[in-house]
Design an enzyme around this catalytic site. Structure first.
Site, short mmCIF file in Angstrom:
data_model
loop_
_atom_site.label_atom_id
_atom_site.label_comp_id
_atom_site.label_asym_id
_atom_site.label_seq_id
_atom_site.Cartn_x
_atom_site.Cartn_y
_atom_site.Cartn_z
CG HIS A 47 54.48 80.61 26.87
ND1 HIS A 47 53.21 80.38 27.38
CD2 HIS A 47 54.28 81.05 25.60
CE1 HIS A 47 52.31 80.66 26.46
NE2 HIS A 47 52.93 81.06 25.37
N GLY A 95 56.42 87.80 22.44
CA GLY A 95 56.67 87.06 21.19
C GLY A 95 57.33 85.73 21.47
CG ASP A 124 51.29 79.68 30.05
OD1 ASP A 124 50.83 79.05 29.09
OD2 ASP A 124 52.25 80.47 29.95
NE ARG A 181 45.93 79.99 27.38
CZ ARG A 181 46.81 80.00 26.40
NH1 ARG A 181 47.99 79.41 26.57
NH2 ARG A 181 46.54 80.58 25.26
CB ILE A 222 48.95 90.45 20.69
CG1 ILE A 222 48.79 88.94 20.62
CG2 ILE A 222 49.15 90.91 22.14
CD1 ILE A 222 49.99 88.15 21.10
CG ASN A 260 59.43 84.77 15.91
OD1 ASN A 260 59.33 85.30 14.81
ND2 ASN A 260 58.40 84.22 16.53
P1 NAD Z 1 50.49 88.80 14.39
O1 NAD Z 1 51.14 88.14 13.23
O2 NAD Z 1 49.04 89.07 14.35
O3 NAD Z 1 51.20 90.18 14.70
C1 NAD Z 1 52.57 90.27 14.81
C2 NAD Z 1 52.95 91.65 14.32
O4 NAD Z 1 54.33 91.80 14.56
C3 NAD Z 1 52.72 91.85 12.82
O5 NAD Z 1 51.96 93.04 12.61
C4 NAD Z 1 54.13 91.96 12.24
O6 NAD Z 1 54.20 92.89 11.16
C5 NAD Z 1 54.89 92.46 13.45
N1 NAD Z 1 56.32 92.12 13.43
C6 NAD Z 1 56.92 91.00 13.01
N2 NAD Z 1 58.25 91.11 13.14
C7 NAD Z 1 58.48 92.31 13.68
C8 NAD Z 1 59.64 93.01 14.05
N3 NAD Z 1 60.86 92.48 13.85
N4 NAD Z 1 59.52 94.25 14.56
C9 NAD Z 1 58.30 94.81 14.73
N5 NAD Z 1 57.16 94.21 14.39
C10 NAD Z 1 57.25 92.98 13.87
O7 NAD Z 1 50.89 87.94 15.69
P2 NAD Z 1 50.21 87.98 17.13
O8 NAD Z 1 49.09 87.05 17.15
O9 NAD Z 1 50.02 89.39 17.53
O10 NAD Z 1 51.38 87.31 18.01
C11 NAD Z 1 52.61 87.94 18.21
C12 NAD Z 1 53.56 87.01 18.97
O11 NAD Z 1 53.06 86.78 20.30
C13 NAD Z 1 53.73 85.63 18.35
O12 NAD Z 1 55.09 85.25 18.44
C14 NAD Z 1 52.88 84.74 19.22
O13 NAD Z 1 53.27 83.40 19.18
C15 NAD Z 1 53.15 85.37 20.57
N6 NAD Z 1 52.21 85.04 21.65
C16 NAD Z 1 52.72 84.83 22.88
C17 NAD Z 1 51.89 84.53 23.94
C18 NAD Z 1 52.43 84.26 25.32
O14 NAD Z 1 51.66 83.81 26.18
N7 NAD Z 1 53.67 84.53 25.64
C19 NAD Z 1 50.51 84.46 23.73
C20 NAD Z 1 50.01 84.68 22.46
C21 NAD Z 1 50.88 84.98 21.41
C1 LMR Z 2 49.44 80.87 23.53
O1 LMR Z 2 49.82 80.27 24.53
O2 LMR Z 2 48.23 80.96 23.23
C2 LMR Z 2 50.44 81.53 22.65
O3 LMR Z 2 51.75 81.26 23.07
C3 LMR Z 2 50.25 81.23 21.21
C4 LMR Z 2 50.65 79.81 20.87
O4 LMR Z 2 51.41 79.64 19.93
O5 LMR Z 2 50.20 78.88 21.55
#
Ligand code: NAD
Ligand code: LMR
Length: 326
Positions: free
Chosen positions: A185, A128, A157, A160, A14, A103
Site C-alpha cells: 500500500h 494504520g 486501492d 480506487r 477514520i 508508527n
Molecule cells: P488521525 O490522526 O485523524 O487519527 C488517528 C487517531 O489515532 C488519533 O485520534 C490518535 O490519538 C490515535 N492514536 C495514535 N496513536 C495511537 C495508539 N498508539 N493507540 C491508540 N490510538 C492511537 O488519523 P487518521 O486519518 O484516522 O488515520 C489513521 C491511520 O490510517 C494513519 O496511519 C493513516 O495514514 C492510515 N490510513 C491508511 C489507509 C489505508 O488504505 N491503509 C487509508 C487512510 C489512512
Molecule cells: C491513502 O491511501 O489515502 C492513505 O494511505 C493515506 C495516505 O497517506 O495516502
C-alpha cells in the site's frame, strides 16, 4: 450472537466514520449484535467520550456496549475483530514509509496484547500506515496466533482502481470486476487490469488504450492518497473507513461468487513473494473469517517488473523494522 470489535484510534478521522457503520451492522450483517471496544491515547480520551455519546445518541439497535479506554488489554479483551487504525497519518511531502519509525513501535505492544487477551479466533485488520509492514510487526509479536488471521488493507486501492476504470469506460464501478492490487500500500503498488472485466468483457478490450493504462491509470491509483492530501489538507478518511468496512465485511460475509478482492496477507511463497511478507494479492472469502489466495494468474513482462519493484520495497521495509519483529 454478539461480536466484540476493537477499533484503535477511534476518535480520529477514520475512526469517526468507521464506528457508526460497524454499530449499524455493516460488518457482520443485520442479525449480529456488536460491542465496540475503542482504544485511544490518553489525551484523546475526552474526544473519544464525545464519540461514544454520539454513538449512544444514534440508538443503534445492534450496539450492545461501548468501551472507551487507553489500556491495550482492556481494548482487546475477548475481541473477535481488531481494526488497527490508530497511528499518525502522513502529511504533504511524506511517503507512507516515512511513518514507519513513528508508527511501527505501536504495533509491537498491540500485537502482544492481542495475543494475550483477544479471542482465540481473532481476525486483525491493519489500516494504520505503512499498513503492510505494521501488520507484519503486530503479527510477529503474537506468534501463537495463526498468521492467516492478520491482514492489512489495500481495499481502498482496489476501490480506487475500480472507480478509475469505470470512469474511463463510462460505466458504474459495480460493472468493474476482478481488478487486482499487487504489493505494497504505497506508490510502488501494481494495480493490475489484466484479469479484470468491465461489463463482463475483458478490461483491456473495453478500454482499448494500453498507454492510458500504463501512463495514467497506474500512477493515478498509486498516488491517489497523495492527491487526496493535496486536495483536503488531510489524508483520506471517509473512503478509508468505507474500504475498511468492505474488507471486514468480505471476511465475515464473503466475496460475491466469481469475484475476488485485494488484501495484504501473509505470503507462503505463492507468486514468488518471499515467505512471511504481508503483500497484497487477490483473495476470495467464504464469509467465515478465512480467505483463499487466488492462484495461477499470469503476468505480462511489464506487470512482473512492476510487482517485483513493490515486493522489493516490502523486503526493504521488513529489514528496516527487523528490531521490532519480536
Ligand atoms: P488521525 O490522526 O485523524 O487519527 C488517528 C487517531 O489515532 C488519533 O485520534 C490518535 O490519538 C490515535 N492514536 C495514535 N496513536 C495511537 C495508539 N498508539 N493507540 C491508540 N490510538 C492511537 O488519523 P487518521 O486519518 O484516522 O488515520 C489513521 C491511520 O490510517 C494513519 O496511519 C493513516 O495514514 C492510515 N490510513 C491508511 C489507509 C489505508 O488504505 N491503509 C487509508 C487512510 C489512512
Ligand atoms: C491513502 O491511501 O489515502 C492513505 O494511505 C493515506 C495516505 O497517506 O495516502
Amino acid at each position: 450472537m454478539v461480536k466484540r470489535v476493537a477499533v484503535t484510534g477511534a476518535a480520529g478521522q477514520i475512526g469517526y466514520s468507521l464506528v457508526p457503520r460497524i454499530a449499524a451492522g455493516e460488518v457482520f450483517g443485520p442479525n449480529v449484535e456488536v460491542i465496540l471496544q475503542c482504544l485511544e491515547l490518553g489525551p484523546a480520551l475526552q474526544a473519544l467520550k464525545g464519540v461514544a455519546m454520539e454513538l449512544d445518541d444514534c440508538a443503534f439497535p445492534l450496539l450492545k456496549g461501548i468501551v472507551c479506554t487507553d489500556k491495550l488489554e482492556e481494548a482487546f479483551e475477548g475481541v473477535d475483530l481488531a481494526l488497527l487504525v490508530g497511528s499518525k497519518p502522513r502529511t504533504a511531502g511524506m511517503e507512507r514509509k516515512d511513518l514507519l519509525l513513528d508508527n511501527g513501535p505501536i504495533f509491537t505492544g498491540q500485537g502482544k496484547a492481542i495475543e494475550k487477551v483477544a479471542s482465540k479466533d481473532v481476525r486483525v485488520v491493519v489500516v494504520g500506515n505503512p499498513c503492510n509492514t505494521n501488520c507484519l510487526i503486530a503479527m510477529n509479536n503474537a506468534k501463537s496466533i495463526p498468521a492467516d488471521r492478520w491482514t492489512a488493507m489495500t481495499q481502498l486501492d482496489h476501490n480506487r482502481a475500480m472507480a478509475q476504470l469505470a470512469a474511463k469506460a463510462g460505466v458504474h464501478s459495480t460493472d468493474v470486476k476482478n481488478v487486482i492490487i499487487w504489493g505494497n500500500h504505497s506508490n510502488t503498488q501494481f494495480p493490475d487490469w489484466r484479469h479484470c472485466t468491465i461489463g463482463g468483457k475483458p478490461a483491456p478490450e473495453v478500454i482499448g488504450d494500453e498507454a492510458w493504462m500504463k501512463d495514467t491509470f497506474i500512477p493515478t491509483v498509486q498516488e491517489r492518497g497523495k492527491a487526496i492530501i493535496d486536495a483536503r489538507g488531510k489524508s483520506s478518511a471517509m473512503s478509508a473507513a468505507s474500504s475498511a468496512l468492505d474488507h471486514a465485511r468480505y471476511l465475515y460475509q464473503g466475496t460475491p461468487k466469481g469475484e475476488w478482492t485485494s488484501m495484504a496477507v501473509v505470503s507462503d511463497g505463492t507468486y514468488g513473494i518471499p515467505e512471511g511478507l504481508l503483500c497484497s494479492v487477490p483473495v476470495t472469502c467464504k464469509g467465515d473469517g478465512t480467505y483463499d489466495v487466488v492462484k495461477g494468474l499470469d503476468f505480462s513482462d511489464f506487470g512482473k517488473e512492476k510487482f517485483q519493484k513493490s515486493i522489493a520495497e516490502l523486503q526493504n521495509e521488513r529489514e528496516t523494522v527487523q528490531g521490532l519483529l519480536g
